[in-house]
Design a protein around this motif. Structure first.
Motif, PDB file in Angstrom:
ATOM      1  N   ASP A  84     -10.828  -4.937   4.949  1.00 24.03           N
ATOM      2  CA  ASP A  84     -10.883  -3.507   5.262  1.00 24.03           C
ATOM      3  C   ASP A  84     -12.336  -3.010   5.356  1.00 24.03           C
ATOM      4  N   TRP A  92      -5.028  -4.473  11.769  1.00 19.93           N
ATOM      5  CA  TRP A  92      -4.105  -3.401  11.372  1.00 19.93           C
ATOM      6  C   TRP A  92      -4.334  -2.260  12.367  1.00 19.93           C
ATOM      7  N   ASN A 129     -13.955   1.046   5.159  1.00 20.02           N
ATOM      8  CA  ASN A 129     -13.435   2.412   5.106  1.00 20.02           C
ATOM      9  C   ASN A 129     -14.438   3.551   5.196  1.00 20.02           C
ATOM     10  N   LYS A 180      -6.488  -9.332   4.123  1.00 24.09           N
ATOM     11  CA  LYS A 180      -6.670  -8.088   4.890  1.00 24.09           C
ATOM     12  C   LYS A 180      -8.078  -7.598   4.565  1.00 24.09           C
ATOM     13  N   ASP A 183      -2.483  -4.996  -1.768  1.00 21.81           N
ATOM     14  CA  ASP A 183      -3.510  -4.163  -1.129  1.00 21.81           C
ATOM     15  C   ASP A 183      -4.502  -3.648  -2.171  1.00 21.81           C
ATOM     16  N   ASP A 184      -5.202  -2.602  -1.841  1.00 20.70           N
ATOM     17  CA  ASP A 184      -6.273  -2.020  -2.658  1.00 20.70           C
ATOM     18  C   ASP A 184      -5.788  -1.728  -4.086  1.00 20.70           C
ATOM     19  N   ASP A 192      -3.703   3.377  10.602  1.00 28.15           N
ATOM     20  CA  ASP A 192      -3.135   3.838   9.326  1.00 28.15           C
ATOM     21  C   ASP A 192      -1.945   4.749   9.567  1.00 28.15           C
ATOM     22  N   CYS A 240      -9.243  -4.678   9.452  1.00 32.77           N
ATOM     23  CA  CYS A 240      -8.755  -3.316   9.278  1.00 32.77           C
ATOM     24  C   CYS A 240      -9.979  -2.445   9.065  1.00 32.77           C
ATOM     25  N   TRP A 249       0.817  -1.218   0.000  1.00 31.63           N
ATOM     26  CA  TRP A 249       0.000   0.000   0.000  1.00 31.63           C
ATOM     27  C   TRP A 249       0.850   1.266   0.000  1.00 31.63           C
ATOM     28  N   ARG A 271     -15.761   8.378   1.493  1.00 26.54           N
ATOM     29  CA  ARG A 271     -14.690   7.904   0.603  1.00 26.54           C
ATOM     30  C   ARG A 271     -15.294   7.444  -0.742  1.00 26.54           C
ATOM     31  N   TRP A 326      -5.923  -7.976  -0.211  1.00 26.90           N
ATOM     32  CA  TRP A 326      -6.794  -6.981   0.432  1.00 26.90           C
ATOM     33  C   TRP A 326      -8.210  -7.091  -0.144  1.00 26.90           C
ATOM     34  N   GLY A 386      -9.671   1.393   8.025  1.00 30.86           N
ATOM     35  CA  GLY A 386      -8.841   2.590   7.977  1.00 30.86           C
ATOM     36  C   GLY A 386      -7.871   2.541   9.153  1.00 30.86           C
ATOM     37  N   GLY A 387      -7.200   1.389   9.319  1.00 31.64           N
ATOM     38  CA  GLY A 387      -6.378   1.151  10.508  1.00 31.64           C
ATOM     39  C   GLY A 387      -7.246   0.533  11.586  1.00 31.64           C
TER      40      GLY A 387
HETATM   41  C1  DGJ Z   1      -7.273   1.743   4.572  1.00 30.86           C
HETATM   42  C2  DGJ Z   1      -6.261   0.817   5.163  1.00 30.86           C
HETATM   43  O1  DGJ Z   1      -6.117   1.040   6.521  1.00 30.86           O
HETATM   44  C3  DGJ Z   1      -4.953   0.980   4.425  1.00 30.86           C
HETATM   45  O2  DGJ Z   1      -3.955   0.204   5.015  1.00 30.86           O
HETATM   46  C4  DGJ Z   1      -5.176   0.566   3.000  1.00 30.86           C
HETATM   47  O3  DGJ Z   1      -5.494  -0.794   2.940  1.00 30.86           O
HETATM   48  C5  DGJ Z   1      -6.276   1.416   2.388  1.00 30.86           C
HETATM   49  N1  DGJ Z   1      -7.460   1.404   3.191  1.00 30.86           N
HETATM   50  C6  DGJ Z   1      -6.612   0.930   1.001  1.00 30.86           C
HETATM   51  O4  DGJ Z   1      -7.671   1.588   0.486  1.00 30.86           O
END
Ligand code: DGJ
Length: 756
Positions: free
Chosen positions: A483, A550, A485, A481, A371-372, A553, A531, A341, A448, A416, A533-534
């Motif tokens: 996520d 995770w 967001n 992973k 990742d993404d 971030d 995860c 990432w 987002r 991811w 956003g962390g």
């Molecule tokens: C948020 C995650 O926390 C980041 O590590 C990463 O994976 C991004 N999203 C990708 O969009």
């Protein structure tokens, strides 16, 4: 048996819940279930000391017990207080009945005790592996008018000072539907209010800052109305008794095993008693309980520590590491990861990824995470969530070809995903616009640039199960992973009738749990990392399905010291994913030395998050050596006992949080000690290195006082005072380890101690 019952065959039994060092008392007075206190262990309890604030003005008396000098529900300590019948404090239970009224009268009915701990259907919870580990008491309360029954469950652990609680509400067949509003997991009353309350609050990239403040009349609360546990507040609260600090004193911890809208609150009332309630946030909850149906609340895990916050943390760590987390990876060392990432963001192709993989392999890294940006037309974050097939331009051979290329280099492959989301600009949204959370007739709010799928719907969850089963089965992956967001808005479901819309937030979480449960069981060999956003969904609910998260971030090492140490107040290192990233740091712009970045990331499940191909040769060589060093330390970090030696916080009311030593904010220190105390890892970091500072001893913790330890520097720069050094365990804990601040420009000191 951890549970003793006095007056067993009467209509007023007394229950003594014994953990190794504490006793929690429940008794019955005038037919109501009352709380007798939670204190140091005692085998005898006469009831002499129960909180009897009688004849308090304006505190009414229930019918049949009308002598105001004897009993009022408004002042007695209770186990599951209900609204509308004279207790004016925060209720644990409030429901609207068919006639529109909300007064209940929950009276004691019966109890049962079983060995072990039953699971909670559809919800994550702590478990036992052997029924000798715990005993469970259930107490039934009933409302005479409506027949509604409330079952309170208390699991008492035999070897730890831990009690788990949850509640089941049953509407009997033949009754009228009931609209539940307050259905708390638990209520715990305290006879006084001389506590400080600790909560963990923050924001994206600065999760879980500890705040400590004294209790005062009124309510102090943390909560979420964001649909998930969130970065902003955390489903945890602790009460620190007078004199409690990091290493001493009585601390009560309350940790809710839930990932949705929650509330944790402490109310101090007119008599200066304190009521802690925890559960689903009633502000965003209304559940129609049909006759013959039941509702199960999330679980609250309560710890009573007599060894301060440190003791409380270690109790949570042991429990969550081995009796909340599940699956093949629970007790295994985790692979060293590289995640692309921060190395590439969305701008990658196969060639770039494989060049990075080659450098990673060279550095001894074991798992490569894509990742993404690998799917649909995803070249930025405006599109394609929901279209989970490989982007043909970036990955012409598809995911499998990339995974195989990574595997042929001797590394495992990880991926991811963000299953719960959909972009408006996606095939999925165009095909099923009603599959997102939305209010009919209103344009949904985006976050987002994405919408949230309606996981309260079984058809949506079933669809996601089939899509991700196919993705995970068709690609040789070892790690996922997962996520998430954005937070939830327009929380309504096209699949629910108007009188059930208030169920949508909780149904979303139940759908999420079904999705995670099915996929993690179907792919047991895959290491799942959550995860949001962390660390926006770093909660015990998610940890039941995925053993690591995770952490944030924010990958800046000094910031991570704060975030990780505060996260360690509840969660063990085995759950914290921590990566070394590039400098200047992408979130703060700060340049921290590589050794500091290593020392901080090595406090958790370790990896990298940077473009190794851009580093000079000497740094690549150093990274190779650091990776090798972490591999030697990782079992100790994952399974050892954590001791916070010095914490960096310097916040209102928190200066004495860690025993008066701490709070200067210039440094931090922690240790991992193996269970048999044969080895330890000591890490000190300087957050604000100063010129010409004096050194001082740091008192270590958790060692064997009778043993001698050989000091083995993992990193001490060119400081030679730690060479060929053997020190006593008691000496290190009482006199301390002398740390020369002269090396502060190196910004960290990492020592391994091994029993001589
Ligand atoms: C948020 C995650 O926390 C980041 O590590 C990463 O994976 C991004 N999203 C990708 O969009």
């Amino acid at each position: 048996m951890a549970i003793a019952v006095h007056n067993e065959h009467t209509d007023a039994p007394v229950f003594l819940l014994h953990t190794p060092h504490s006793t929690y008392v429940i008794y019955i007075e005038n037919g109501y279930l009352c709380h007798g206190g939670w204190f140091d262990r005692t085998e005898h309890w006469s009831g002499h000391c129960v909180c009897r604030h009688t004849d308090i003005g304006f505190s009414p008396n229930p019918p049949g017990h009308g002598d105001r000098r004897v009993f009022s529900l408004d002042t007695v300590m209770q186990e599951y207080p209900f609204a509308g019948r004279s207790d004016f404090r925060t209720p644990a239970f409030k429901a609207f009945f068919a006639d529109g009224s909300h007064s209940a009268d929950l009276c004691y009915k019966s109890f049962a005790i079983i060995k072990g701990k039953p699971q909670l259907t559809g919800l994550p919870a702590v478990y036992t592996e052997d029924e000798s580990e715990a005993d469970t008491l259930t107490i039934a309360l009933a409302d005479p008018l409506t027949g509604l029954t409330v079952g309170l469950s208390y699991t008492v652990f035999c070897a730890q000072d831990i009690i788990c609680r949850h509640t089941i509400i049953i509407n009997p067949a033949g009754a009228e539907p009931v609209m539940l509003n307050h259905a708390m997991s638990a209520c715990i009353d305290f006879p006084d209010s001389s506590y400080r309350v600790l909560t963990l609050s923050g924001a994206h990239c600065r999760e879980r800052v500890p705040f400590i403040r004294p209790l005062a009349p009124g309510v102090q609360q943390v909560f979420s109305r964001r649909g998930v546990s969130s970065h902003q507040h955390h489903p945890f609260m602790a009460l620190l008794a007078e004199g409690a600090a990091e290493t001493q004193g009585v601390v009560y911890g309350f940790s809710l095993v839930y990932s949705g809208n929650f509330i944790m609150q402490a109310e101090v009332d007119q008599c200066f008693t304190t009521r802690v309630t925890a559960g689903i946030n009633p502000e965003t909850f209304c559940w129609k309980l049909e006759p013959g149906n039941s509702f199960i609340t999330p679980e609250l895990v309560m710890v009573r520590s007599t060894e301060g916050l440190g003791g409380m943390s270690r109790a949570y760590h042991d429990l969550y590491r081995s009796r909340l987390c599940r699956g093949e990876w629970r007790d295994k060392d985790r692979p060293v990861i590289i995640n692309n990432w921060e190395a590439t963001y969305f701008a990658f192709n196969t060639e770039k990824l494989l060049t990075l993989a080659d450098a990673a392999k060279q550095a001894g890294i074991e798992l490569f995470v894509l990742d993404d940006g690998w799917f649909g037309e995803r070249d930025d974050d405006f599109r394609s969530l929901g279209d989970w097939s490989a982007n043909a331009k970036k990955l012409p051979g598809g995911l499998s070809a990339l995974a195989q290329a990574i595997q042929s280099r001797g590394m495992s492959f990880g991926l991811w995903v963000e299953p719960e989301m959909v972009s408006e600009n996606s095939e999925l949204f165009r095909a099923h616009p009603d599959w997102c959370l939305h209010v009919s007739g209103r344009t949904p709010v985006t976050g987002r640039s994405q919408l949230v799928l309606d996981l309260s719907r079984d058809d949506v969850v079933d669809y996601l199960i089939s899509v991700f089963s196919e993705t995970f089965a068709s690609t040789p992956i070892s790690y996922v992973k997962w996520d998430f967001n954005r937070h939830l808005t327009d929380v309504a479901s096209a699949a629910l009738p108007p009188d059930r819309q208030g169920e949508t937030p909780h149904r979303f979480i139940l759908g999420l749990y079904r999705l995670m449960d099915t996929l993690t069981r179907r792919f047991p060999h895959v290491l799942f990392e959550s995860c949001s956003g962390g660390g926006g969904r770093y909660d015990p609910g998610i940890l039941y399905y995925m053993p690591q998260t995770w952490t944030s971030d924010n990958t800046d090492a000094p910031s991570r010291v704060w975030i990780q140490l505060a996260t360690s107040i509840v969660y063990p290192a085995s759950t914290m994913a921590c990566h070394v990233s590039a400098v200047p740091n992408h979130q703060t712009g700060r340049t921290a030395p590589l050794m500091l970045r290593f020392a901080v990331a090595a406090a958790g499940m370790f990896g990298y998050e940077l473009d190794l191909t851009k580093l000079p040769q000497d740094e690549c060589a150093e990274i190779q050596s650091l990776t090798a060093r972490y591999k030697e330390l990782r079992t100790l970090v994952r399974s050892g006992d954590l001791y916070r030696i010095q914490t960096p916080w310097h916040i209102s009311g928190a200066a004495d949080y860690a025993g008066g030593l701490f709070g200067s904010g210039d440094s931090a220190a922690w240790m991992y000690v193996s269970k048999d105390k044969s080895e330890a890892l000591v890490t000190l970091v300087w957050l604000m290195p100063g010129a010409n500072p004096a050194g001082r001893p740091f008192r270590l913790q958790g060692l064997d006082p009778a043993a001698c330890y050989r000091v083995m520097p993992v990193w001490a720069g060119d400081d030679t005072i730690y060479d060929n050094l053997t020190l006593g365990g008691a000496e290190l804990m009482h006199a301390g380890l002398f740390v020369t601040y002269q090396i502060s420009y190196r910004q960290c000191l990492v020592l391994k101690l091994v029993k001589a």
